[in-house]
Write a protein that holds these residues in place. Structure first.
Motif, PDB file in Angstrom:
ATOM      1  N   GLN A  48      -8.879   3.886  21.531  1.00 14.08           N
ATOM      2  CA  GLN A  48      -9.896   4.429  22.442  1.00 14.08           C
ATOM      3  C   GLN A  48     -10.326   5.834  21.999  1.00 14.08           C
ATOM      4  O   GLN A  48     -11.508   6.162  22.009  1.00 14.08           O
ATOM      5  CB  GLN A  48      -9.356   4.464  23.866  1.00 14.08           C
ATOM      6  CG  GLN A  48     -10.368   4.947  24.887  1.00 14.08           C
ATOM      7  CD  GLN A  48      -9.788   4.969  26.301  1.00 14.08           C
ATOM      8  OE1 GLN A  48      -8.622   4.675  26.511  1.00 14.08           O
ATOM      9  NE2 GLN A  48     -10.616   5.317  27.261  1.00 14.08           N
ATOM     10  N   ALA A  49      -9.382   6.656  21.585  1.00 17.29           N
ATOM     11  CA  ALA A  49      -9.701   8.010  21.115  1.00 17.29           C
ATOM     12  C   ALA A  49     -10.548   7.950  19.845  1.00 17.29           C
ATOM     13  O   ALA A  49     -11.526   8.696  19.707  1.00 17.29           O
ATOM     14  CB  ALA A  49      -8.423   8.799  20.858  1.00 17.29           C
ATOM     15  N   LYS A  52     -14.080   7.122  20.758  1.00 16.71           N
ATOM     16  CA  LYS A  52     -14.775   8.280  21.324  1.00 16.71           C
ATOM     17  C   LYS A  52     -15.193   9.255  20.227  1.00 16.71           C
ATOM     18  O   LYS A  52     -16.283   9.818  20.272  1.00 16.71           O
ATOM     19  CB  LYS A  52     -13.888   8.994  22.351  1.00 16.71           C
ATOM     20  CG  LYS A  52     -13.763   8.256  23.661  1.00 16.71           C
ATOM     21  CD  LYS A  52     -12.903   9.033  24.636  1.00 16.71           C
ATOM     22  CE  LYS A  52     -12.777   8.280  25.949  1.00 16.71           C
ATOM     23  NZ  LYS A  52     -11.943   9.015  26.913  1.00 16.71           N
ATOM     24  N   ILE A  53     -14.334   9.453  19.233  1.00 12.30           N
ATOM     25  CA  ILE A  53     -14.662  10.347  18.124  1.00 12.30           C
ATOM     26  C   ILE A  53     -15.836   9.773  17.336  1.00 12.30           C
ATOM     27  O   ILE A  53     -16.780  10.491  17.002  1.00 12.30           O
ATOM     28  CB  ILE A  53     -13.440  10.580  17.215  1.00 12.30           C
ATOM     29  CG1 ILE A  53     -12.364  11.374  17.971  1.00 12.30           C
ATOM     30  CG2 ILE A  53     -13.848  11.299  15.932  1.00 12.30           C
ATOM     31  CD1 ILE A  53     -11.019  11.412  17.280  1.00 12.30           C
ATOM     32  N   SER A  54     -15.792   8.493  17.076  1.00 14.45           N
ATOM     33  CA  SER A  54     -16.878   7.844  16.340  1.00 14.45           C
ATOM     34  C   SER A  54     -18.204   7.973  17.082  1.00 14.45           C
ATOM     35  O   SER A  54     -19.247   8.274  16.481  1.00 14.45           O
ATOM     36  CB  SER A  54     -16.534   6.376  16.105  1.00 14.45           C
ATOM     37  OG  SER A  54     -17.528   5.751  15.351  1.00 14.45           O
ATOM     38  N   GLN A  55     -18.168   7.766  18.391  1.00 14.03           N
ATOM     39  CA  GLN A  55     -19.385   7.910  19.199  1.00 14.03           C
ATOM     40  C   GLN A  55     -19.888   9.351  19.196  1.00 14.03           C
ATOM     41  O   GLN A  55     -21.095   9.606  19.114  1.00 14.03           O
ATOM     42  CB  GLN A  55     -19.126   7.437  20.631  1.00 14.03           C
ATOM     43  CG  GLN A  55     -18.928   5.945  20.744  1.00 14.03           C
ATOM     44  CD  GLN A  55     -18.416   5.512  22.118  1.00 14.03           C
ATOM     45  OE1 GLN A  55     -17.911   6.317  22.892  1.00 14.03           O
ATOM     46  NE2 GLN A  55     -18.533   4.218  22.400  1.00 14.03           N
ATOM     47  N   ALA A  56     -18.971  10.305  19.265  1.00  6.86           N
ATOM     48  CA  ALA A  56     -19.358  11.718  19.247  1.00  6.86           C
ATOM     49  C   ALA A  56     -19.988  12.088  17.903  1.00  6.86           C
ATOM     50  O   ALA A  56     -20.963  12.843  17.856  1.00  6.86           O
ATOM     51  CB  ALA A  56     -18.139  12.606  19.517  1.00  6.86           C
ATOM     52  N   TYR A 152      -5.167  16.528  21.467  1.00  8.66           N
ATOM     53  CA  TYR A 152      -5.684  16.053  20.188  1.00  8.66           C
ATOM     54  C   TYR A 152      -7.153  15.627  20.269  1.00  8.66           C
ATOM     55  O   TYR A 152      -7.986  16.102  19.495  1.00  8.66           O
ATOM     56  CB  TYR A 152      -4.815  14.904  19.666  1.00  8.66           C
ATOM     57  CG  TYR A 152      -3.372  15.320  19.526  1.00  8.66           C
ATOM     58  CD1 TYR A 152      -2.964  16.124  18.472  1.00  8.66           C
ATOM     59  CD2 TYR A 152      -2.412  14.919  20.462  1.00  8.66           C
ATOM     60  CE1 TYR A 152      -1.640  16.526  18.342  1.00  8.66           C
ATOM     61  CE2 TYR A 152      -1.086  15.315  20.334  1.00  8.66           C
ATOM     62  CZ  TYR A 152      -0.712  16.111  19.273  1.00  8.66           C
ATOM     63  OH  TYR A 152       0.592  16.513  19.157  1.00  8.66           O
ATOM     64  N   LEU A 153      -7.467  14.740  21.162  1.00  8.18           N
ATOM     65  CA  LEU A 153      -8.836  14.237  21.268  1.00  8.18           C
ATOM     66  C   LEU A 153      -9.807  15.358  21.606  1.00  8.18           C
ATOM     67  O   LEU A 153     -10.865  15.480  20.997  1.00  8.18           O
ATOM     68  CB  LEU A 153      -8.920  13.117  22.313  1.00  8.18           C
ATOM     69  CG  LEU A 153     -10.312  12.533  22.522  1.00  8.18           C
ATOM     70  CD1 LEU A 153     -10.868  11.944  21.236  1.00  8.18           C
ATOM     71  CD2 LEU A 153     -10.288  11.484  23.634  1.00  8.18           C
TER      72      LEU A 153
END
Length: 157
Positions: A48-49, A52-56, A152-153
């Motif tokens: 999931q993290a 979210k990083i990929s989307q950001a 971290y995220l």
């Protein structure tokens, strides 16, 4: 294990003394990376993290020609842990993943090494000419503070 999500920072040209220190063999660094528990990387950056990083990253790439690659690695490969460091690893991955191979020389790699809580940004010349080394270092320091606090995220985002 290399988690390819998407981003890395370049610093001012290192001194000769710094280069010698980078290549000095270190049993302590090697042991630290040898003993690193691989499950920790997946714990800190679960699926999931990473999503979210990929989307950001996708959102951050809108409206300009910059291309961002984020690589989160638990520990250095053991041969590199003996005579290398996170900065050398980031440069290696910048080349290995072809981050430099963009239409406008606008690739940026964000490299995070969890074992060392180290953050490196390597930017291609098309981006680097517009951003100062101090700015890249500020970003790295900011992310490192989050890693130290085990956020971290949030640090990556």
């Amino acid at each position: 294990m290399v988690d390819n999500t998407d981003l890395m920072a370049t610093h001012a040209k290192p001194t000769e003394q710094a280069i010698e220190q980078q290549h000095a063999a270190s049993i302590n660094r090697w042991l630290k990376h040898f003993l690193y528990m691989p499950w920790r990387t997946r714990y800190c950056f679960n699926e999931q993290a990473r999503l979210k990083i990929s989307q950001a990253v996708q959102q951050a790439e809108q409206g300009h020609s910059g291309e961002i690659q984020v690589i989160i690695e638990g520990h250095l490969p053991l041969p590199m842990a003996w005579r290398g460091n996170s900065h050398l690893r980031a440069k290696q991955l910048f080349a290995e993943y072809g981050v430099w191979d963009t239409a406008y020389n606008s690739g940026v790699l964000l490299y995070i090494n969890l074992c060392e809580r180290s953050v490196e940004i390597v930017a291609d010349r098309g981006i680097h000419s517009f951003v100062s080394a101090e700015h890249w270092q500020t970003i790295c320091n900011h992310i490192t503070q989050y890693l130290t606090q085990q956020h971290y995220l949030e640090g990556v985002l």
